[in-house]
Write a protein that holds these residues in place. Structure first.
Motif, PDB file in Angstrom:
ATOM      1  N   ARG A  23       0.831  -1.205   0.000  1.00 25.39           N
ATOM      2  CA  ARG A  23       0.000   0.000   0.000  1.00 25.39           C
ATOM      3  C   ARG A  23       0.871   1.263   0.000  1.00 25.39           C
ATOM      4  NH1 ARG A  23      -4.143   1.262   4.950  1.00 25.39           N
ATOM      5  NH2 ARG A  23      -2.150   1.195   6.061  1.00 25.39           N
ATOM      6  N   ASP A  24       1.956   1.241   0.759  1.00 31.42           N
ATOM      7  CA  ASP A  24       2.872   2.384   0.775  1.00 31.42           C
ATOM      8  C   ASP A  24       3.510   2.601  -0.589  1.00 31.42           C
ATOM      9  OD1 ASP A  24       3.323   3.208   3.856  1.00 31.42           O
ATOM     10  OD2 ASP A  24       3.058   1.054   3.716  1.00 31.42           O
TER      11      ASP A  24
ATOM     12  N   PRO B 228       9.011  -1.587   0.281  1.00 31.48           N
ATOM     13  CA  PRO B 228       8.360  -1.379  -1.018  1.00 31.48           C
ATOM     14  C   PRO B 228       8.515   0.045  -1.531  1.00 31.48           C
ATOM     15  CG  PRO B 228       6.973  -2.745   0.385  1.00 31.48           C
ATOM     16  CD  PRO B 228       8.120  -2.289   1.237  1.00 31.48           C
ATOM     17  N   THR B 229       8.513   1.029  -0.621  1.00 35.87           N
ATOM     18  CA  THR B 229       8.697   2.425  -1.031  1.00 35.87           C
ATOM     19  C   THR B 229      10.078   2.639  -1.645  1.00 35.87           C
ATOM     20  OG1 THR B 229       7.145   3.208   0.650  1.00 35.87           O
ATOM     21  CG2 THR B 229       8.712   4.816  -0.201  1.00 35.87           C
TER      22      THR B 229
ATOM     23  N   ASN C 218      -1.351  -6.337   1.978  1.00 31.83           N
ATOM     24  CA  ASN C 218      -0.648  -6.115   3.248  1.00 31.83           C
ATOM     25  C   ASN C 218       0.802  -6.590   3.221  1.00 31.83           C
ATOM     26  OD1 ASN C 218      -3.540  -7.228   3.638  1.00 31.83           O
ATOM     27  ND2 ASN C 218      -3.290  -5.809   5.345  1.00 31.83           N
ATOM     28  N   ASP C 219       1.253  -7.156   2.117  1.00 27.79           N
ATOM     29  CA  ASP C 219       2.586  -7.749   2.082  1.00 27.79           C
ATOM     30  C   ASP C 219       3.669  -6.696   2.309  1.00 27.79           C
ATOM     31  OD1 ASP C 219       1.623 -10.272   1.699  1.00 27.79           O
ATOM     32  OD2 ASP C 219       1.990 -10.330  -0.463  1.00 27.79           O
ATOM     33  N   PHE C 220       4.703  -7.106   3.054  1.00 28.86           N
ATOM     34  CA  PHE C 220       5.825  -6.210   3.342  1.00 28.86           C
ATOM     35  C   PHE C 220       7.099  -7.017   3.475  1.00 28.86           C
ATOM     36  CE2 PHE C 220       3.832  -7.364   7.385  1.00 28.86           C
ATOM     37  CZ  PHE C 220       4.894  -7.699   8.205  1.00 28.86           C
ATOM     38  N   ASN C 221       8.225  -6.337   3.441  1.00 28.88           N
ATOM     39  CA  ASN C 221       9.538  -6.964   3.625  1.00 28.88           C
ATOM     40  C   ASN C 221       9.942  -6.844   5.086  1.00 28.88           C
ATOM     41  OD1 ASN C 221       9.547  -7.329   0.836  1.00 28.88           O
ATOM     42  ND2 ASN C 221      10.639  -5.409   0.466  1.00 28.88           N
ATOM     43  N   ASP C 222      10.509  -7.915   5.632  1.00 32.39           N
ATOM     44  CA  ASP C 222      10.843  -7.904   7.052  1.00 32.39           C
ATOM     45  C   ASP C 222      12.197  -8.554   7.285  1.00 32.39           C
ATOM     46  OD1 ASP C 222      10.477  -7.275   9.688  1.00 32.39           O
ATOM     47  OD2 ASP C 222       8.831  -8.669  10.053  1.00 32.39           O
TER      48      ASP C 222
END
Length: 510
Positions: free
Chosen positions: A338-339, A384-385, A469-473
């Motif tokens: 989303r970002d 993601p940004t 909602n996926d993100f890198n962690d």
């Protein structure tokens, strides 16, 4: 005419499963004249949370690999992202910061309490020399924000002199004593920050007079940036332009701050735990940047019809609730697909208004708000940004291509936003088109017509993921990053692109 049922059923099935282009884009490459400043892709690093300490600077004695105390991994990532400019030291922190506390031997520098952000002790080990050294390492231009809220005209003028002057003077002698013989080339200087709020709770009339006073004594070939309005405070812009343009040589830019929340300041929402209702709310609120830019530009046009003064969007991005278990004053939040869409939309808006927008700075570079990088001890995550900024770097100093977009709507619960959002540019014979599909459920097909040029080859990149909602962690393989994207070759100046749901896409033509 009798059509056999078997043939009719096959025809209806083909129609039902075929995606027809509902959106169209016309690009006028022969009208590309306005340059998109590279500084629209600027960033912001404040003394806030773990942005500076632990994010950028760990000290020379750290076990984390570093160059003169600056993290190796962060340096490399920012260079690869093509960061053009970095703003410092704030933000609200700027109007409590006294620059002479941050020069000289580190062991002799006085400490202070960071009253705005967490009440932590600031030891001033990262000061003017460190900031400008870091900018050299990452190949970025520096943008320094002066203290108007609690500082003096003399203090501001002496900081400018210390940094930029080659004359023989007490300030240049002091700089040389601290190890820097030649002046730095620092063009951008902000005179105050959010002076309607944390920078002094001033009225626009009072601040405009104060700005003229400070700007009069900050000498040199500088790009001076006045503290502009909070979001939609159009009266602030009106008063500021009216009073500062009486001395037009003293003002080159006016700042604008606008953050995106899920609903409002009181309901910022969660960075990763959200559904489609929150998704469209954030998209809708993000698109309000277009209205802000248009209305503030209209006011600026009254006093500056030649668009000499830049609109400087030096704080923008998503602001959500902090991650659970973290210091609420550190503004640490995760960063999802989303970002990435929000970054793409904002950058498209800035590109499309490049005649007035001369700079923008996303908040903030590392570990704070919508950051491009997250760190934890010796680990680093690219968000993601980050990948949006890396993708969009093709627009830096390119010529904006005027365009006409017709797009379907994405609608939910009474909210409606354009399904597709676009900007395009040309540089060195390459046309670059960045497209955002705001619909999280459905692909969008777009017909692109290009006038003025013929192209024989096409390539593409995409940022998307299975879930919104996926993100890198830390400690796991990246989920959201840049991948190649297949696009059919253009024919007679036309091509059709199928944009997957919730995606940011770059199409390049040669």
């Amino acid at each position: 005419m009798n059509i056999p049922k078997s043939i009719l059923s096959i025809f209806l099935m083909v129609v039902a499963t075929t995606t027809f282009a509902q959106s169209s884009l016309t690009l006028h490459t022969d009208q590309a004249e306005t340059q998109i400043s590279k500084d629209i892709y600027g960033h912001f690093a404040e003394h806030l949370g773990r942005c500076i300490y632990g994010g950028i600077y760990v000290g020379e004695d750290s076990d984390i690999p570093n160059v003169r105390g600056f993290r190796d991994d962060v340096i490399g990532a920012l260079i690869n992202m093509h960061i053009p400019l970095l703003r410092w030291p704030g933000g609200c922190f700027a109007d409590t910061y006294h620059w002479e506390d941050g020069i000289g031997p580190r062991e002799e520098r006085p400490s202070m309490v960071n009253t705005h952000w967490g009440g932590v002790t600031e030891d001033n080990s990262f000061g003017t020399h460190e900031f400008l050294d870091f900018c050299d390492l990452i190949k970025a231009e520096p943008y320094i924000n002066l203290n108007v809220g609690s500082g003096t005209v003399r203090e501001a003028a002496q900081w400018v002199e210390y940094v930029t002057s080659s004359n023989i003077s007490p300030m240049t002698d002091l700089r040389k004593k601290n190890g820097r013989e030649e002046p730095w080339d620092v063009k951008y200087w902000g005179i105050g920050n959010e002076n309607w709020g944390c920078g002094g709770n001033m009225t626009p009339e009072y601040y405009a007079d104060l700005y003229n006073r400070f700007a009069s004594y900050c000498l040199g070939d500088l790009y001076r940036i006045a503290g502009g309005p909070n979001v939609d405070d159009y009266n602030w812009m009106e008063v500021l332009m009216q009073k500062t343009m009486r001395h037009p040589h003293l003002v080159q830019g006016v700042s604008l701050h606008n953050y995106t929340f899920t609903t409002a300041w009181e309901d910022k929402g969660h960075a990763t735990e959200f559904g489609e209702k929150e998704w469209i709310s954030v998209m809708n609120n993000t698109l309000k940047m277009e209205t802000l830019v248009n209305r503030h530009s209209t006011i600026m046009d009254k006093y500056d019809p030649e668009k000499r003064v830049g609109l400087i969007v030096d704080e923008w991005g998503n602001w959500f609730n902090v991650e659970e278990g973290t210091n609420p004053g550190f503004l640490y939040q995760q960063n999802t697909l989303r970002d990435a869409l929000v970054a793409g939309i904002n950058l498209n808006i800035f590109n499309n208004h490049a005649d007035r927008i001369h700079m923008a700075n996303i908040a903030q570079t590392v570990n704070v708000l919508q950051s491009v990088i997250l760190t934890k001890e010796d680990e680093m995550v690219l968000t993601p940004t980050y990948y949006v900024f890396k993708m969009y770097a093709v627009h830096q100093n390119a010529k904006l291509i005027p365009s006409n977009l017709k797009t379907e709507k994405y609608e939910l619960d009474g909210k409606s936003v354009p399904a597709v959002h676009v900007s395009a540019s040309t540089k060195d014979g390459v046309v670059s088109i960045t497209l955002c599909n705001l619909n999280p459920n459905k692909s969008e097909s777009i017909d692109i017509n290009i006038t003025g040029d013929d192209f024989s080859s096409v390539s593409g990149q995409i940022i998307t993921s299975d879930n919104m909602n996926d993100f890198n962690d830390f400690g796991r393989q990246e989920t959201v990053n840049l991948k190649s994207f297949d696009v059919a070759k253009p024919k007679d100046g036309k091509l059709t692109v199928e944009l997957p749901s919730k995606s940011v896409v770059l199409v390049q033509l040669k």
